[in-house]
Enzyme design. Structure first.
Site, PDB file in Angstrom:
ATOM      1  N   ASP A  16       1.258   5.012  29.464  1.00 30.92           N
ATOM      2  CA  ASP A  16       0.342   4.969  30.623  1.00 30.92           C
ATOM      3  C   ASP A  16       0.003   3.515  30.956  1.00 30.92           C
ATOM      4  O   ASP A  16      -0.048   3.126  32.126  1.00 30.92           O
ATOM      5  CB  ASP A  16      -0.970   5.704  30.315  1.00 30.92           C
ATOM      6  CG  ASP A  16      -0.767   7.195  30.128  1.00 30.92           C
ATOM      7  OD1 ASP A  16       0.229   7.713  30.665  1.00 30.92           O
ATOM      8  OD2 ASP A  16      -1.606   7.827  29.462  1.00 30.92           O
ATOM      9  N   GLU A  19      -5.149  14.743  28.862  1.00 34.52           N
ATOM     10  CA  GLU A  19      -4.585  15.307  30.101  1.00 34.52           C
ATOM     11  C   GLU A  19      -5.688  15.692  31.092  1.00 34.52           C
ATOM     12  O   GLU A  19      -5.512  15.561  32.309  1.00 34.52           O
ATOM     13  CB  GLU A  19      -3.691  16.523  29.801  1.00 34.52           C
ATOM     14  CG  GLU A  19      -2.457  16.213  28.954  1.00 34.52           C
ATOM     15  CD  GLU A  19      -1.591  15.076  29.487  1.00 34.52           C
ATOM     16  OE1 GLU A  19      -1.499  14.905  30.719  1.00 34.52           O
ATOM     17  OE2 GLU A  19      -1.023  14.329  28.653  1.00 34.52           O
TER      18      GLU A  19
END
Ligand code: ATP
Length: 510
Positions: A411, A337
């Site tokens: 992603d 993150e």
């Protein structure tokens, strides 16, 4: 478990007894005749009940209480609808001009955008009785039942209006695509076709002189599936688009759904409207409700901005999970993150609002961004920036931990989708491509090149900001959350970024 066939056994026995008596010379014909009559009667009643059952389940009401003012945003849809239903209020004038009545209006748009609300408001505005049903209510395996239901619905609409001394009725059919799907396209098409034909016949039967003017409103998010016969002029000849609300619309909807709720002074509905691009009216209603629940759980007297913001996450990602990741997993998620967040700030300064590694729904962590405005068009640099942010989680894991993980699969899917959009929109070196007959192999190569180039840039940037990435990950591991402002303070303390060598991307892209 198999049910004991009581009825079948009884019938079998009865037939056996009758045959025995017949052989013995008794006259059993009257008994057979009576039995036949009874079976016929039962079947007819059953069929009628099947036809009537769903129509009875149709929610009918008198004129609904919803007004156009109770619907936020949707300005264009409201205006179009108001114009379309004008003929009900100006009936005499319409008749004088010889205008044929409008019979059907189709409301199209994504789920939860207020199509049912608009239909109800139209009924309220015109003082019409309102009957609602769903396309699936007409679907039955018995041929003819759906068609009967359609006829019953129109009959019921007229009867209800007469009983309530109204001269107009509105029938709302949600998911009309279920019933109005292109004829012949359904497996059990005989029944579907009969139902649709019945609807077409009822629509054609509506005339301006009718004592009760019936207007049918259909709602769908698959207008492309509808039979063209439904959309031809004289049937559903008005199509009103009910799209996802824009920022102004979202603000209006939020204001409606928070009216009467105790909002704290710091709550900015404008900010929330900005952060909720892509939300439907139903999402915004859920957000307002969730925020109030969170405030109640906190024992707070008022709903604060942080309750609202948490409610946005909850609506997007789902409930917080109690699942506790293993320490090394938590560390990996924190680094992942941190990567997304740092590259997010690099591509658009000030865009990160919060980073958290609290698992929620299917996400193990996420970066909340603060979009500056609704965006409907993307240039190549904007799409490339999104690709870079998407790849950054994996790149950070590789850089700090030495390898990546499966956490980045979604992603990559996102990065690929963006790169493909670049190619398909004619923004790659291939120029304009034919979406159907273009060279797919070549297109895939260009997609891969775009991704490699972005990955190289991201790797270079994260190498320069490795220390900050580790710092951010440390805060996340300890506290599970870091604000965008704290992240920017850490970034600002880092040495100035050197110019990116052109070779960094070229080598990788080659
Ligand atoms: P679906 O296609 O799923 O049937 P829909 O478009 O008919 O959805 P509605 O049933 O009208 O959506 O809306 C669902 C709920 O969302 C409403 O009861 C209301 O709380 C909220 N909502 C949706 N749009 C709006 C809006 N424009 N203004 C206020 N509330 C809205």
């Amino acid at each position: 478990m198999k049910r004991f066939p009581m009825i079948e056994t009884a019938i079998g026995l009865a037939v056996g007894v009758m045959v025995y008596l017949g052989v013995k010379g008794y006259n059993v014909m009257p008994v057979f005749f009576m039995a036949g009559l009874m079976i016929m009667l039962t079947q007819t009643t059953q069929l009628r009940n099947m036809g009537g059952k769903k129509v009875a389940a149709v929610s009918s009401s008198t004129v609904p209480g919803i007004k156009f003012e109770d619907i936020g945003g949707q300005t264009a849809a409201k205006k179009e609808l108001l114009e379309a239903i004008d003929f009900i209020t100006n009936r005499e004038q319409i008749k004088k001009m010889g205008i044929r009545p409008l019979k059907g209006i189709l409301l199209t748009g994504p789920p939860g955008t207020g199509k049912t609300l608009l239909a109800k408001a139209a009924a309220h505005h015109t003082g019409s009785v309102f009957l609602a049903a769903a396309g699936s209510d007409f679907v039955e395996m018995y041929a003819g039942v759906g068609a009967q239901r359609v006829r019953d619905l129109f009959r019921k609409a007229r009867e209800t209006a007469r009983r309530e001394k109204k001269n107009s009725a509105m029938i709302f059919i949600d998911e009309i695509d279920v019933l109005g799907v292109k004829r012949g396209s359904h497996a059990s098409h005989m029944e579907y076709d009969q139902t649709l034909n019945a609807l077409l016949v009822e629509l054609d039967g509506v005339v301006v002189d009718d004592e009760v003017q019936v207007l049918i409103m259909g709602a769908t998010n698959r207008a492309d599936m509808l039979d063209p016969a439904l959309l031809r002029p004289g049937r559903f000849d008005r199509v009103v688009n009910v799209d996802l609300p824009d920022k102004e619309g979202r603000l209006a909807i939020l204001a409606l759904h928070t009216k009467g709720k105790p909002l704290a002074a710091g709550v900015s509905l404008e900010d929330l409207a900005r952060q909720t691009f892509g939300f439907s009216g139903a999402h915004l209603e859920a957000l307002s409700n969730e925020a109030a629940i969170l405030a109640l759980r906190d024992g707070a007297e008022q709903i604060a901005m942080h309750h609202m913001v948490e409610a946005v996450d909850k609506v997007i990602l789902g409930e917080k999970l109690d699942r506790k990741p293993m320490p090394e997993e938590k560390r990996r998620v924190a680094i992942h993150e941190a990567g997304h967040a740092l590259v997010g700030e690099w591509t658009e300064a000030g865009s990160v609002s919060t980073v958290t590694i609290t698992p929620r729904g299917r996400a193990m962590g996420y970066v909340r961004t603060n979009p500056s405005d609704d965006r409907y068009l993307y240039t190549r640099p904007l799409l490339e920036a999104q690709i870079a942010v998407a790849l950054a989680g994996f790149a950070a894991e590789e850089l700090v931990l030495g390898d990546g993980s499966t956490g980045a699969s979604s992603d990559f899917a996102k990065a690929n989708e963006m790169a493909r959009r670049i190619v398909q929109a004619g923004m790659s070196e291939l120029g304009i491509v034919d979406p159907e007959h273009g060279n797919k192999t070549r297109e895939s190569e260009v997609v891969a090149t775009i991704i490699r180039q972005q990955m190289a840039k991201v790797r270079w940037f994260l190498e320069q900001r490795r220390e900050v990435a580790v710092q951010v990950a440390d805060v996340l591991t300890a506290h599970e959350v870091i604000s965008g402002d704290d992240l920017r303070v850490m970034l600002a303390a880092a040495p100035a970024l050197p110019a990116m060598p052109a070779a960094a991307t070229e080598t990788e892209a080659a």
